[in-house]
Structure formats: structure tokens, C-alpha cells
Design a protein around this motif. Structure first.
Motif, mmCIF file in Angstrom:
data_model
loop_
_atom_site.group_PDB
_atom_site.id
_atom_site.type_symbol
_atom_site.label_atom_id
_atom_site.label_comp_id
_atom_site.label_asym_id
_atom_site.label_seq_id
_atom_site.Cartn_x
_atom_site.Cartn_y
_atom_site.Cartn_z
ATOM 1 N N LYS A 12 -0.647 15.121 -14.546
ATOM 2 C CA LYS A 12 -0.956 16.526 -14.246
ATOM 3 C C LYS A 12 -2.382 16.695 -13.709
ATOM 4 C CE LYS A 12 2.312 18.415 -17.625
ATOM 5 N NZ LYS A 12 3.436 17.987 -16.937
ATOM 6 N N VAL A 13 -2.778 15.767 -12.849
ATOM 7 C CA VAL A 13 -4.116 15.829 -12.266
ATOM 8 C C VAL A 13 -4.085 16.196 -10.784
ATOM 9 C CG1 VAL A 13 -5.241 14.290 -13.898
ATOM 10 C CG2 VAL A 13 -4.161 13.330 -11.872
ATOM 11 N N GLY A 14 -2.907 16.326 -10.225
ATOM 12 C CA GLY A 14 -2.840 16.709 -8.820
ATOM 13 C C GLY A 14 -1.458 16.531 -8.262
ATOM 14 N N GLU A 15 -1.191 17.329 -7.259
ATOM 15 C CA GLU A 15 0.058 17.208 -6.518
ATOM 16 C C GLU A 15 -0.290 17.121 -5.051
ATOM 17 O OE1 GLU A 15 3.416 19.741 -7.091
ATOM 18 O OE2 GLU A 15 3.017 19.915 -9.225
ATOM 19 N N PHE A 16 0.478 16.355 -4.343
ATOM 20 C CA PHE A 16 0.251 16.208 -2.914
ATOM 21 C C PHE A 16 1.244 17.078 -2.164
ATOM 22 C CE2 PHE A 16 -1.109 12.169 -4.783
ATOM 23 C CZ PHE A 16 -2.412 12.118 -4.310
ATOM 24 N N VAL B 8 0.842 -1.194 0.000
ATOM 25 C CA VAL B 8 0.000 0.000 0.000
ATOM 26 C C VAL B 8 0.880 1.248 0.000
ATOM 27 C CG1 VAL B 8 -1.659 1.358 1.348
ATOM 28 C CG2 VAL B 8 -2.000 -1.101 1.072
ATOM 29 N N LEU B 9 1.915 1.245 0.836
ATOM 30 C CA LEU B 9 2.833 2.401 0.863
ATOM 31 C C LEU B 9 3.489 2.616 -0.495
ATOM 32 C CD1 LEU B 9 4.574 1.975 4.340
ATOM 33 C CD2 LEU B 9 2.908 3.715 3.672
ATOM 34 N N GLU B 10 3.905 1.537 -1.113
ATOM 35 C CA GLU B 10 4.522 1.631 -2.443
ATOM 36 C C GLU B 10 3.501 2.108 -3.475
ATOM 37 O OE1 GLU B 10 7.784 1.223 -5.216
ATOM 38 O OE2 GLU B 10 7.560 1.673 -3.096
ATOM 39 N N ALA B 11 2.263 1.639 -3.369
ATOM 40 C CA ALA B 11 1.205 2.068 -4.291
ATOM 41 C C ALA B 11 0.932 3.563 -4.135
ATOM 42 C CB ALA B 11 -0.065 1.264 -4.048
ATOM 43 N N LEU B 12 0.970 4.063 -2.913
ATOM 44 C CA LEU B 12 0.769 5.496 -2.691
ATOM 45 C C LEU B 12 1.917 6.292 -3.312
ATOM 46 C CD1 LEU B 12 -0.593 5.590 0.974
ATOM 47 C CD2 LEU B 12 -1.875 5.892 -1.149
ATOM 48 N N ARG B 13 3.133 5.778 -3.159
ATOM 49 C CA ARG B 13 4.296 6.458 -3.721
ATOM 50 C C ARG B 13 4.215 6.479 -5.257
ATOM 51 N NH1 ARG B 13 9.074 5.763 -5.957
ATOM 52 N NH2 ARG B 13 8.883 3.523 -6.174
ATOM 53 N N ARG C 211 -7.645 7.788 -1.093
ATOM 54 C CA ARG C 211 -8.900 8.004 -1.819
ATOM 55 C C ARG C 211 -8.650 8.590 -3.209
ATOM 56 N NH1 ARG C 211 -13.347 7.125 0.886
ATOM 57 N NH2 ARG C 211 -13.378 7.147 3.140
ATOM 58 N N PHE C 212 -7.773 9.593 -3.285
ATOM 59 C CA PHE C 212 -7.498 10.243 -4.560
ATOM 60 C C PHE C 212 -6.883 9.254 -5.554
ATOM 61 C CE2 PHE C 212 -4.892 12.518 -7.596
ATOM 62 C CZ PHE C 212 -5.765 13.503 -8.031
ATOM 63 N N MET D 107 -10.073 -0.141 -0.083
ATOM 64 C CA MET D 107 -9.257 0.640 -1.018
ATOM 65 C C MET D 107 -7.788 0.269 -0.876
ATOM 66 S SD MET D 107 -10.763 4.463 -1.065
ATOM 67 C CE MET D 107 -12.497 4.776 -1.103
ATOM 68 N N LYS D 108 -7.343 0.104 0.362
ATOM 69 C CA LYS D 108 -5.948 -0.301 0.593
ATOM 70 C C LYS D 108 -5.681 -1.649 -0.055
ATOM 71 C CE LYS D 108 -4.781 2.135 4.839
ATOM 72 N NZ LYS D 108 -4.414 2.001 6.241
ATOM 73 N N HIS D 109 -6.632 -2.568 0.113
ATOM 74 C CA HIS D 109 -6.468 -3.902 -0.470
ATOM 75 C C HIS D 109 -6.392 -3.823 -1.995
ATOM 76 C CE1 HIS D 109 -6.665 -8.248 -0.498
ATOM 77 N NE2 HIS D 109 -7.627 -8.185 -1.402
#
Length: 88
Positions: free
Chosen positions: A28-32, A13-18, A43-44, A68-70
Motif C-alpha cells: 500500500k505504498v503506491g499504485e501505477f 527486468v520486465l518481470e521485476a517491474l511486474r 526508480r520507484f 538499476m535495471k541490472h
């Protein structure tokens, strides 16, 4: 719906977020920012991947944080090479 057990799910999950953050920036749809919560990022990125048809959406009523995490962990496990340490 029975969830398939995923090895190293929290790390995936951490890698997927990264990776999802990089993907969102390239699209170009968003920056965190550093102040964005992990829940907001989750969620995003989930919604972006569903929108781009890279993952199947969860069933209505199933869109909660654990599911969602899964989903993101499963997606990430399919993106990594077979010999990646997170898949062992």
C-alpha cells in the motif's frame, strides 16, 4: 565495479517491474497507472526494494537506469525457481 552478465536481463527486468508493482500495491505504498513511464516505475521499485532492505543500494554516483535495471534483474533471478524459463 564489474557487472555480472545476467542471462535474459531485459526479460528479467520486465518481470521485476511486474512483480515489484504487485509488491508495492500489497504494501500500500503506491499504485501505477498506464501513463507512468517504465523509467518512473524502475526508480520507484528500486527505491522501495532498497528501503525495505530487499536489495543492496547502488554506490553513490552509480544510481543510473542501466545499473538499476541490472540490480532488479539480479533480484528477480533470485526470486524465481531454479527451473524457471528465464533462468535457462
Amino acid at each position: 565495479m564489474a557487472k555480472t552478465k545476467v542471462k535474459n536481463e531485459p526479460q528479467l527486468v520486465l518481470e521485476a517491474l511486474r512483480v515489484g508493482e504487485i509488491y508495492a500495491n500489497k504494501r500500500k505504498v503506491g499504485e501505477f497507472s498506464a501513463t507512468d513511464s517504465a523509467k518512473d516505475k524502475l526508480r520507484f521499485i528500486y527505491r522501495l526494494l532498497v528501503h525495505d532492505k530487499l536489495i543492496q543500494p547502488l554506490a553513490k554516483g552509480q544510481e543510473d537506469e542501466p545499473n538499476m535495471k541490472h540490480k532488479l534483474a539480479l533480484w528477480m533471478s533470485r526470486q524465481l525457481p531454479e527451473d524457471h524459463p528465464l533462468l535457462k
